[in-house]
Design an enzyme around this catalytic site. Structure first.
Site, short mmCIF file in Angstrom:
data_model
loop_
_atom_site.label_atom_id
_atom_site.label_comp_id
_atom_site.label_asym_id
_atom_site.label_seq_id
_atom_site.Cartn_x
_atom_site.Cartn_y
_atom_site.Cartn_z
N HIS A 18 0.87 -1.20 -0.08
CA HIS A 18 -0.04 -0.04 0.01
C HIS A 18 0.79 1.35 0.17
CE1 HIS A 18 -3.53 -2.79 1.54
NE2 HIS A 18 -3.72 -2.45 0.46
N PRO A 45 -13.05 -11.56 -11.32
CA PRO A 45 -13.80 -10.27 -11.42
C PRO A 45 -12.50 -9.09 -11.92
CG PRO A 45 -14.50 -11.19 -9.33
CD PRO A 45 -13.33 -11.99 -10.01
N ASP A 79 -5.36 -10.39 -9.03
CA ASP A 79 -4.47 -11.15 -10.04
C ASP A 79 -5.49 -11.02 -11.24
OD1 ASP A 79 -1.86 -11.63 -9.03
OD2 ASP A 79 -3.21 -12.88 -7.62
N ASP A 88 -6.14 -1.20 -7.55
CA ASP A 88 -5.61 -2.15 -6.37
C ASP A 88 -6.27 -3.32 -6.72
OD1 ASP A 88 -4.83 -3.00 -4.19
OD2 ASP A 88 -6.03 -1.65 -2.93
N SER A 89 -5.70 -4.06 -7.48
CA SER A 89 -6.41 -5.05 -8.17
C SER A 89 -6.19 -6.45 -7.48
CB SER A 89 -6.55 -5.28 -9.78
OG SER A 89 -5.46 -5.63 -10.18
#
Ligand code: SPD
Length: 287
Positions: free
Chosen positions: A66, A167, A163, A160-161
């Protein structure tokens, strides 16, 4: 599958290799409409959040990921006021972004309302109040649709996904990157997670070639996140201003001194160093 105290959680990210965590307490688990969510406690890494059986964060090491996805672009930009976070329903990215007094507005676009609710309840230490900050707006929506239709323009978009499967897969497509470029203010920046190149090496050439047509500067930087196993994680960088990646250590240090944020991984020295890629990572960039 039920995760009970005393059993081991085995991550299912790779077919041929696993990391395991001893579970000391099951905090929450649910099969949601979009994805399976679980939060459990472990002896060394603290609380762990998984989506569809893949580690998203542990409270022990989430600060690395983060901090690096928030502070590197924010100090490189220097005066970002408006930030959009796509994904990031745990609130950790929001927490780091809002540490910057320059940021006047942060829009969090999360497709899965359950993730925000569960993380607020079971992982409050991750968002640490960021959801209630007056600068925050939470939008429960498909990030693809939001980016295609929003009239807003942002200085920074943080993707900020998960892999690129399930979705989150659509957040790695060329059309989404094109929409991100159009939703930026002049000089805006997009960053995202690009996997662990030693094991997920295809993400680098894919991301590079899908972004190159729409941005002035496309590249990568790295961070070592212990539970994203396999060496450095690659963080994708795309900006409309080519100078940001080449700012001197002194410029970054001056910005940091003028508006310091409390960190455990990011430093002004590490900022520039993180753009120095190991040769095996550099070799994955196609041109
Ligand atoms: N291999 C898992 C990568 C997950 C990256 N996203 C984490 C989200 C934390 N906010």
């Amino acid at each position: 599958m039920l995760k009970e105290a005393g059993t081991w959680f085995k991550e299912g990210l790779y077919d041929y290799w696993q990391q395991s965590f001893l579970i000391t307490k099951t905090v929450f688990q649910s099969s949601g409409d979009l994805q399976d969510i679980a939060v459990f406690e472990t002896p060394w890494f603290g609380r762990v959040l998984t989506l569809d059986g893949v580690i998203q964060l542990t409270t022990g090491d989430e600060f690395v990921y983060h901090e690096m996805l928030a502070h590197v672009p924010l100090y490189a930009h220097g005066k970002a006021e408006s930030v959009c976070i796509v994904g990031g329903g745990d609130g950790g990215m929001l927490r780091e972004v809002l540490k910057h007094p320059s940021v006047k507005r942060a829009v969090l676009v999360e497709i899965d309302a359950q993730v925000v609710e569960f993380c607020r309840t079971h992982l409050p230490m991750v968002s640490n109040g960021a959801f209630d900050d007056p600068r925050t707006e939470i939008v429960i929506a498909d990030g693809i649709h939001y980016m295609r239709t929003t009239p807003e323009r942002f200085d920074l978009i943080v993707i900020d996904s998960t892999d690129p499967s399930g979705p989150g897969e659509v957040l790695f497509t060329e059309s989404f990157y094109k929409d991100c470029a159009q939703a930026l203010k002049p000089g805006g920046i997009v960053v995202n997670q690009n996997g662990v190149p030693f094991l997920q090496g295809q993400e680098i050439p894919d991301t590079y070639s899908r972004r190159k047509p729409y941005f002035t500067d496309v590249g990568f930087y790295v961070a070592a996140v212990p539970t994203y196993v396999g060496g450095f994680m690659a963080l994708g960088w795309a900006s409309l201003d080519a100078s940001y990646r080449r700012l001197s250590r002194d410029v970054i240090a001056a910005r940091y001194s003028a508006a310091p944020v409390a960190t455990r991984y990011y430093t002004p020295d590490l900022h520039g160093a993180s753009f120095c890629l190991p040769a095996y990572v550099q070799a994955l960039i196609p041109y």
